[in-house]
Design an enzyme around this catalytic site. Sequence first.
Site, PDB file in Angstrom:
ATOM      1  N   ARG A   1      71.967 -42.393  43.863  1.00  8.32           N
ATOM      2  CA  ARG A   1      71.170 -42.877  44.474  1.00  8.32           C
ATOM      3  C   ARG A   1      70.205 -42.087  45.532  1.00  8.32           C
ATOM      4  NH1 ARG A   1      71.978 -48.416  48.531  1.00  8.32           N
ATOM      5  NH2 ARG A   1      73.335 -46.766  49.701  1.00  8.32           N
TER       6      ARG A   1
ATOM      7  N   ASP B   1      76.486 -47.841  57.317  1.00 11.39           N
ATOM      8  CA  ASP B   1      75.409 -46.889  56.782  1.00 11.39           C
ATOM      9  C   ASP B   1      74.445 -47.340  57.682  1.00 11.39           C
ATOM     10  OD1 ASP B   1      74.535 -49.115  55.214  1.00 11.39           O
ATOM     11  OD2 ASP B   1      74.783 -48.258  53.342  1.00 11.39           O
TER      12      ASP B   1
END
Length: 539
Positions: free
Chosen positions: A169, A453
């Site tokens: 990603r 996150d």
Amino acid sequence: MSALAPSPLAIVDAEPLPRQEEVLTDAALAFVAELHRLFTPRRDELLARRAERRAEIARTSTLDFLPETAAVREDDSWKVAPAPAALNDRRVEITGPTDRKMTINALNSGAKVWLADFEDASAPTWENVVLGQLNLTDAYERRIDFTDERTGKSYALKGADELATVVMRPRGWHLDERHLQVDGKPVPGALVDFGLYFFHNAKRLIELGKGPYFYLPKTESYLEARLWNDIFVFAQDYVGIPQGTVRATVLIETITAAYQMEEILYELRDHASGLNAGRWDYLFSIVKNFRDGGSKFVLPDRNLVTMTAPFMRAYTELLVRTCHKRGAHAIGGMAAFIPSRKDAEVNKVAFEKVKNDKDREANDGFDGSWVAHPDLVPIAMKSFDAVLGDKPNQKDRLREDVSVAPGDLIAIDSLDAKPTYDGLVNAVQVGIRYIEAWLRGLGAVAIFNLMEDAATAEISRSQIWQWINAGVVFENGETATADLARKVAAEELAAIREEIGDEAFTSGKWQQAHDLLLQVSLDADYADFLTLPAYEQLR
């Protein structure tokens, strides 16, 4: 007169790193420079379009499926390309940053896929950007190992047939990489992450029986998907591999993308692999886009917005139906629990919640789901094994029973839950603790037994902002105000100092994190992304 050759990339304000010359080769940097020359102008135009669309939402307080793309949705004949063998069974995926220890543990975890993250689970320090690339290449060449200096424990890769398939990603379109510039202009972080990874590993991955596979974050429209598709076409020609080798899974983690799922798959159809339901960023996107839409768009505490909320059910069920209609994988959301080594009772309760969540996803038709910790892999695997058996996926479940109207996706007021004072305290606590770690270069942080996150910090600060601007009155009679947020933040800062001691507090970035959280939570001018002002402070 022929056009001047593009200026080579300059490495700016960056301390040399061990073995960086293996990543930052002249050929790799030339490829990234060419990506920048060809595609950054379109990136810039698309970011401007985001601002225009946000202004339109502010004016109308609504969204709808696009009339101009109705033909794409109504044409039942098109499908995405068939999944390659390495991505056909995705029943459990583990996520995490690309530091050396995580690289080994994730590949060894027993999950089918590892989302190797240069985005929300990785603070974009130069070290993380460059050495993360090196770790992945080392893993593919089986020259990676790690010994924990603190415990003395050593880590090494299992056999090739036991390793997870990597889906990488890159950063979202809004983030730049200040350390790589052309004529003084930074290169988009997405092109740096994609470009270095693709250039070094595309052919190597094909030789391993896999390929260059990507998760695309923060996508807001089908035009952004079209840009990625054009990048894939160019990149495959540039290194000389067949068209369609790249596969991309798009995170549907913005409210605008939820109205364009079919169009996004259509734009990427030769390279599409699936869609994923990303919960925290999705909620953050709702707050960001409808922040001036009045009380009916006010979200309760983030932990009270479960995936069974009506508007979240509409989103996930539409995602499964859309994916299966077009032959793509539908990947479910994150189980973020981090098992406690000290409290078996906490684990028992949490494992049961994880099981119920994964059972629901498997029974709803998802083909796989995410976990944040290796200990959760067997739990999620059991849930999907029970539904899939020996089948690699359940794309044959078309979910034609699902019907979602435009208003269903933004029916926030269908929730009974309301914001609470404890929710404000938790948002401040998690926000400060996460931002402090991020400023030290850590993107995946265990806080209160959850792996958090950047999306966590985004929803935390967005809820503080929204509750204050909506004048929310909590159950204890207090009104959400800037002064109340400052009071709670000061109390949390004092509690952290008490908890960790003066020395650890002073050597950390606690005051800086406190100040940054309040800045992005209290400023009248809402920052599009917390990570933009935070990146200015990341050294």
